[in-house]
Design a protein around this motif. Sequence first.
Motif, short mmCIF file in Angstrom:
data_model
loop_
_atom_site.label_atom_id
_atom_site.label_comp_id
_atom_site.label_asym_id
_atom_site.label_seq_id
_atom_site.Cartn_x
_atom_site.Cartn_y
_atom_site.Cartn_z
N GLY A 107 0.84 -1.20 0.00
CA GLY A 107 0.00 0.00 0.00
C GLY A 107 0.86 1.24 0.00
O GLY A 107 2.07 1.19 -0.25
N GLU A 108 0.23 2.36 0.32
CA GLU A 108 0.94 3.65 0.24
C GLU A 108 1.64 3.98 1.55
O GLU A 108 2.87 4.14 1.59
N GLY A 109 0.86 4.07 2.61
CA GLY A 109 1.42 4.43 3.91
C GLY A 109 0.33 4.31 4.95
O GLY A 109 -0.86 4.31 4.60
N PRO A 110 0.70 4.21 6.21
CA PRO A 110 -0.29 4.02 7.27
C PRO A 110 -1.26 5.20 7.36
O PRO A 110 -0.88 6.34 7.12
N GLY A 111 -2.51 4.89 7.74
CA GLY A 111 -3.49 5.92 8.09
C GLY A 111 -3.55 6.01 9.61
O GLY A 111 -2.70 5.45 10.32
N GLU A 114 -3.83 2.60 11.50
CA GLU A 114 -2.58 1.85 11.39
C GLU A 114 -1.51 2.48 12.28
O GLU A 114 -0.75 1.77 12.94
N PRO A 120 -0.43 -2.63 9.35
CA PRO A 120 -0.98 -2.05 8.11
C PRO A 120 -2.40 -2.55 7.81
O PRO A 120 -2.77 -3.66 8.17
N PHE A 121 -3.14 -1.69 7.17
CA PHE A 121 -4.48 -2.03 6.65
C PHE A 121 -5.40 -2.64 7.71
O PHE A 121 -5.87 -3.77 7.56
N ASN A 153 3.66 -1.38 3.37
CA ASN A 153 3.46 -0.09 2.70
C ASN A 153 4.77 0.47 2.16
O ASN A 153 5.84 0.05 2.60
N HIS A 227 -6.32 1.34 -5.13
CA HIS A 227 -6.19 1.32 -3.68
C HIS A 227 -7.59 1.13 -3.08
O HIS A 227 -8.56 1.73 -3.56
N1 URA Z 1 -3.72 2.80 3.34
C1 URA Z 1 -2.50 2.32 3.03
O1 URA Z 1 -1.97 2.58 1.95
N2 URA Z 1 -1.89 1.57 3.91
C2 URA Z 1 -2.41 1.24 5.08
O2 URA Z 1 -1.77 0.52 5.84
C3 URA Z 1 -3.69 1.73 5.38
C4 URA Z 1 -4.33 2.52 4.49
#
Ligand code: URA
Length: 256
Positions: A107-111, A114, A120-121, A153, A227
């Motif tokens: 994925g892109e990065g933690p929200g 997370e 993650p996710f 991520n 995504h």
């Molecule tokens: N979106 C992401 O790209 N990664 C995550 O871990 C959560 C949401």
Amino acid sequence: MDASRLRQYLEFYQDLGIKTVYRRGTPAAAAPAAPAAVPAARPEAVPERPAAPTPSLMELPSLAPAGDTLLKIIEDIGDCKRCRLHEARNRIVFGVGNEQSPLVFVGEGPGADEDAQGIPFVGRAGQLLTQMIEGTARKEGMAIQRADIYICNVVKCRPPGNRTPEPDEMEICGQFLFRQLSAIRPKAICALGGTAARALTGSRDGVTKMRGKWQKWREIPVMVTYHPSYLLRPYNEGAKREAWEDLKKVLHFVYD
Ligand code: URA
């Protein structure tokens, strides 16, 4: 540094998408220039331009060590302060799942969720991703759970306000993603959204153009898809159908 070591570094940087290596110390452009007019009779008065400092190994991102492991990568990340994303983070979100998985989702990065849990996710997008993985597998007659797969991520710290990671943040954190992928060596990777697609393929094309077709990271096939956060938005029925198609392709490629 000898030539073969330098070549190793350059190839590693290319994989990371690093195009510029900055040198600490006096940048060449700022080095004192030769005086505009130097009297011909006194050539010895021309100040020597100082030799550009050779970048030391300490200043370069580390190469993936031989026999690298996820544990070693976590240790190397440590209490990371390599980029500005550390300032507002609560937890570093490294990755989760089966460390020997033949399939890795990136994925892109933690929200926010997370960042709070260090996994993650796990927020809304994560719940949709879990449903997509497990629902598609079930429909296709495969006994695959989310826990069988590895998920991580591009950047390991939450970008403030869930903004898109900046290129320098992706470059700095990308070295750890690439070490993770090299250590796991999955049969395929699924890139979720444009940031992961860009980090893995280097392409600037949009997801709509790239999805559904196999790309490559090093020699590993990469499937780009939407995504899950994008799929959560209303009026994306077409994209949802396409994401399910992409996922089916990946699951059959990896598990058949
Ligand atoms: N979106 C992401 O790209 N990664 C995550 O871990 C959560 C949401």
